[in-house]
Scaffold this motif. Structure first.
Motif: not given
Length: 266
Positions: A1-7, A56-57, A257-260
């Motif tokens: 799980m990471t937020l990197r694709p959503y910058y 890391d997230l 939650a944000a990733a979802a």
């Protein structure tokens, strides 16, 4: 799980921010804060671990301020060797001492504040600097602080500047003259929505404060964090929502939650 694709882009600044930023007020101040429960300041090791977890997230934004007690001073040494991993946002205008806030928007104080933040954070540039308004937004914007920040940007000491205010009029004027604004926007408070709409139509950046109502968000039924982030991240002007936590579990839950939400919005 990471937020990197959503910058997301911060307006036209060229900066790419994670959709959640880590707020650090709890790193340095537990007096005069509006959280539902009291807390002890974390140890250096706890902060170091939280920063590693956030990285890391996929979180790359740290939000701090001189008014956050010792937050800047603690972050500087703990970020040694990691400067390029983070975008650092700090503030000018508000000072906090002996349990009380004071405000100064003069050119001289603005410069001193920036120089002090650079020393404390052990860096030679700041990615974002926001004016910490006292609530008199238009009066603050008529003072010397915004032209001074523009000069500091031209000198290469800051990469982008903006305004953390409390009014629609202040937010819109701040965006007309700067790069970004920090706005209160959550399921309980949406009065500043016109600032977001203006930012979207003028390619300006928006950071959200109190996205989860400082921990006061309570809803029946659906997960309140996910529902709150669905509102906030669903507005296309929003670059990043600042989440203040010192609890690893809460940080992971917020990112989940944000990733979802972001996966559903694609």
């Amino acid at each position: 799980m990471t937020l990197r694709p959503y910058y997301r882009a911060l307006g036209d600044t060229g900066l790419q921010l994670s959709p959640l930023g880590l707020g650090t007020v709890k790193f340095g101040r537990n007096q005069g804060v509006k959280y539902p429960t009291s807390f002890e300041l974390p140890s250096d090791q706890q902060i170091r671990s939280l920063l590693a977890q956030a990285h890391d997230l996929g979180i790359n934004l740290l939000d701090t301020a001189p008014a956050y007690g010792t937050s800047e001073e603690r972050l500087g040494p703990l970020l040694a060797g990691q400067r390029t991993d983070w975008l650092i946002c700090t503030k000018v205008g508000e000072e906090f001492s002996a349990g009380e806030s004071s405000f100064n928007f003069s050119a001289a104080h603005t410069r001193r504040s920036i120089e002090r933040s650079l020393r404390r954070l052990h860096t030679d540039y700041l990615d974002m600097v926001l004016v910490h308004s006292d609530g008199n937004d238009l009066q603050v914007l008529d003072d010397e602080v915004y032209p001074t920040l523009q000069q500091l940007k031209q000198q290469g000491l800051i990469r982008a500047f903006g305004f953390s205010g409390k009014t629609i009029e202040g937010g819109i004027r701040a965006l007309q003259q700067g790069d970004c604004a920090m706005v209160t926007y959550n399921l309980n408070e949406q009065g500043e929505r016109p600032v977001l709409d203006f930012a979207l139509s003028h390619n300006k950046g928006i950071l959200i404060k109190k996205a989860l109502a400082s921990g006061h968000l309570c809803l029946d039924g659906e997960d309140p964090v996910q529902q709150g982030l669905r509102l906030v991240l669903g507005h296309r002007a929003v670059t990043s929502a600042i989440i203040g936590t010192i609890t690893p579990r809460h940080l992971e839950q917020n990112v989940q939650a944000a990733a979802a939400v972001l996966e559903q919005q694609e």
